[in-house]
Design a protein around this motif. Structure first.
Motif, PDB file in Angstrom:
ATOM      1  N   UNK A 214       0.849  -1.192   0.000  1.00 21.75           N
ATOM      2  CA  UNK A 214       0.000   0.000   0.000  1.00 21.75           C
ATOM      3  C   UNK A 214       0.882   1.239   0.000  1.00 21.75           C
ATOM      4  N   UNK A 215       0.458   2.255  -0.741  1.00 22.44           N
ATOM      5  CA  UNK A 215       1.211   3.508  -0.805  1.00 22.44           C
ATOM      6  C   UNK A 215       0.255   4.678  -0.837  1.00 22.44           C
ATOM      7  N   UNK A 216       0.580   5.705  -0.070  1.00 18.43           N
ATOM      8  CA  UNK A 216      -0.159   6.967  -0.074  1.00 18.43           C
ATOM      9  C   UNK A 216       0.848   8.116  -0.106  1.00 18.43           C
ATOM     10  N   UNK A 217       0.594   9.158  -0.899  1.00 18.00           N
ATOM     11  CA  UNK A 217       1.508  10.313  -0.905  1.00 18.00           C
ATOM     12  C   UNK A 217       1.659  10.941   0.474  1.00 18.00           C
ATOM     13  N   UNK A 218       0.561  11.036   1.212  1.00 21.01           N
ATOM     14  CA  UNK A 218       0.598  11.519   2.601  1.00 21.01           C
ATOM     15  C   UNK A 218       0.091  10.364   3.469  1.00 21.01           C
ATOM     16  N   UNK A 219       1.007   9.678   4.112  1.00 21.28           N
ATOM     17  CA  UNK A 219       0.652   8.458   4.830  1.00 21.28           C
ATOM     18  C   UNK A 219       0.505   8.745   6.318  1.00 21.28           C
ATOM     19  N   UNK A 220      -0.095   7.777   7.019  1.00 18.04           N
ATOM     20  CA  UNK A 220      -0.237   7.834   8.473  1.00 18.04           C
ATOM     21  C   UNK A 220       0.661   6.782   9.130  1.00 18.04           C
ATOM     22  N   UNK A 221       1.823   6.512   8.507  1.00 16.64           N
ATOM     23  CA  UNK A 221       2.700   5.448   9.019  1.00 16.64           C
ATOM     24  C   UNK A 221       3.186   5.765  10.426  1.00 16.64           C
ATOM     25  N   UNK A 222       3.536   7.021  10.683  1.00 12.68           N
ATOM     26  CA  UNK A 222       4.012   7.377  12.016  1.00 12.68           C
ATOM     27  C   UNK A 222       2.913   7.204  13.069  1.00 12.68           C
ATOM     28  N   UNK A 223       1.700   7.503  12.681  1.00 14.24           N
ATOM     29  CA  UNK A 223       0.581   7.327  13.613  1.00 14.24           C
ATOM     30  C   UNK A 223       0.396   5.862  13.961  1.00 14.24           C
ATOM     31  N   UNK A 224       0.461   4.995  12.950  1.00 10.29           N
ATOM     32  CA  UNK A 224       0.308   3.564  13.223  1.00 10.29           C
ATOM     33  C   UNK A 224       1.487   3.026  14.043  1.00 10.29           C
ATOM     34  N   UNK A 225       2.695   3.551  13.749  1.00 12.38           N
ATOM     35  CA  UNK A 225       3.857   3.109  14.524  1.00 12.38           C
ATOM     36  C   UNK A 225       3.724   3.536  15.980  1.00 12.38           C
ATOM     37  N   UNK A 226       3.193   4.724  16.215  1.00 14.72           N
ATOM     38  CA  UNK A 226       3.006   5.179  17.595  1.00 14.72           C
ATOM     39  C   UNK A 226       1.971   4.368  18.341  1.00 14.72           C
ATOM     40  N   UNK A 227       0.868   4.061  17.685  1.00  8.81           N
ATOM     41  CA  UNK A 227      -0.150   3.243  18.354  1.00  8.81           C
ATOM     42  C   UNK A 227       0.353   1.823  18.601  1.00  8.81           C
ATOM     43  N   UNK A 228       1.230   1.327  17.728  1.00 12.99           N
ATOM     44  CA  UNK A 228       1.805  -0.003  17.963  1.00 12.99           C
ATOM     45  C   UNK A 228       2.663  -0.006  19.228  1.00 12.99           C
ATOM     46  N   UNK A 229       3.452   1.071  19.431  1.00 14.56           N
ATOM     47  CA  UNK A 229       4.261   1.172  20.644  1.00 14.56           C
ATOM     48  C   UNK A 229       3.400   1.323  21.890  1.00 14.56           C
ATOM     49  N   UNK A 230       2.288   2.068  21.755  1.00 16.77           N
ATOM     50  CA  UNK A 230       1.458   2.348  22.924  1.00 16.77           C
ATOM     51  C   UNK A 230       0.508   1.217  23.263  1.00 16.77           C
ATOM     52  N   UNK A 231      -0.053   0.561  22.235  1.00 15.04           N
ATOM     53  CA  UNK A 231      -1.116  -0.425  22.479  1.00 15.04           C
ATOM     54  C   UNK A 231      -0.762  -1.820  21.993  1.00 15.04           C
ATOM     55  N   UNK A 232       0.397  -1.994  21.368  1.00 15.38           N
ATOM     56  CA  UNK A 232       0.797  -3.318  20.931  1.00 15.38           C
ATOM     57  C   UNK A 232       0.327  -3.711  19.567  1.00 15.38           C
TER      58      UNK A 232
END
Length: 292
Positions: A214-232
């Motif tokens: 999947x690719x998006x010009x403006x992605x939410x990858x950092x948001x998903x990475x942060x939620x992974x650290x916070x909630x697993x």
């Protein structure tokens, strides 16, 4: 037109000068307009029976009308049966951006969408839209849109047809099945569609070694990475800006470039009510470029 008199019955009124004159010609006209016996036909048991019949008719008409109207949304390649040209049709739909779907109401004339409005029942749009949603209509009329099947052979662009593509796909994917999809890569935009997820799962069962990106010009990858650290696990955040007292944005444009910017803008405005409700949220921003 009141009369001039001193009787105790109050003033009398006439609907026209002819009625006031009460000429024989006017009486003959009234007799032709309202034939004799009409009052008797509506009096007594006949009048009661007439009201019963009319009441039952209205009740049956109401029961027949209490159903959901049947609507069919079909391509206007050929005019649907019973369709009246020039009559606008409105239907509910959704558009995804970066995997976030927003509900819209689209107005269409003869199969041609011309206007996008927010769906007031959708939690993100709530009856409003933004500039990208309005501009999405122009994509449908872009002359550079692909209108036919095209294949490239030796660097040349050759116009083909669906029959040729089906023949190519059958032979090509039959070979991929023997390798369980090894060497097949699919590139798509981000989506949260259950239908797309089911299709991807079926493809994984048939071609388990295939890759999906999947690719998006403006992605939410950092948001998903942060939620992974916070909630697993990677999650998508749903912010309640109307209930927040302090909002901190670190290179995040919640009110313009975020996929849920339309709903966030309304929530942010509620939190900035100020003197009307005795509170006002504070916004702190750290960003590398100016945002809204």
């Amino acid at each position: 037109m009141p009369s001039i008199g001193s009787d105790n019955l109050g003033p009398a009124y006439w609907r026209s000068l002819d009625e006031l004159a009460d000429t024989p010609a006017f009486r003959a006209f009234v007799e032709r307009e309202f034939p004799a016996g009409a009052t008797e036909w509506l009096s007594g048991p006949s009048r009661r029976q007439f009201l019963k019949v009319m009441g039952a008719s209205f009740a049956l008409a109401g029961l027949a009308a209490c159903r959901w109207p049947e609507e069919r949304i079909v391509p206007h390649v050929h005019r649907p049966e019973g369709h009246m040209p020039g009559v606008p049709e409105r239907y509910a739909t959704a558009m995804e951006r970066s995997g976030v779907a927003t509900g819209f109401l689209v107005t269409s004339y003869d199969g041609r969408p011309i206007k996008v409005e927010g769906n007031p029942l959708h939690p993100d749009s709530r009856g409003a839209t933004d500039a990208p949603a309005q501009a999405s209509i122009l994509e449908l009329y872009d002359p550079d849109r692909s209108q036919r099947v095209v294949r490239r052979d030796g660097g040349q662009r050759i116009v083909s047809g669906w029959e040729d593509f089906v023949a190519f796909a059958q032979a090509h994917f039959s070979e991929l099945k023997t390798r369980q999809g090894d060497g097949l890569a699919i590139l798509s935009e981000a989506t949260a569609s259950p239908s797309a997820a089911a299709m991807r799962a079926r493809l994984g069962e048939v071609l388990p070694k295939a890759s999906w990106y999947e690719f998006e010009p403006v992605s939410r990858d950092n948001e998903r990475a942060g939620t992974r650290l916070a909630f697993g696990e990677p999650l998508r955040m749903h912010l309640a800006l109307d209930e927040a007292a302090v909002i901190a944005c670190f290179d995040a444009d919640l009110l313009l470039r975020h996929p849920a910017a339309v709903g966030y803008t309304r929530d942010f405005a509620k939190g900035r009510a100020g003197c009307d409700e005795g509170r006002m949220s504070r916004l702190y921003v750290a960003e590398s470029s100016f945002s809204l």
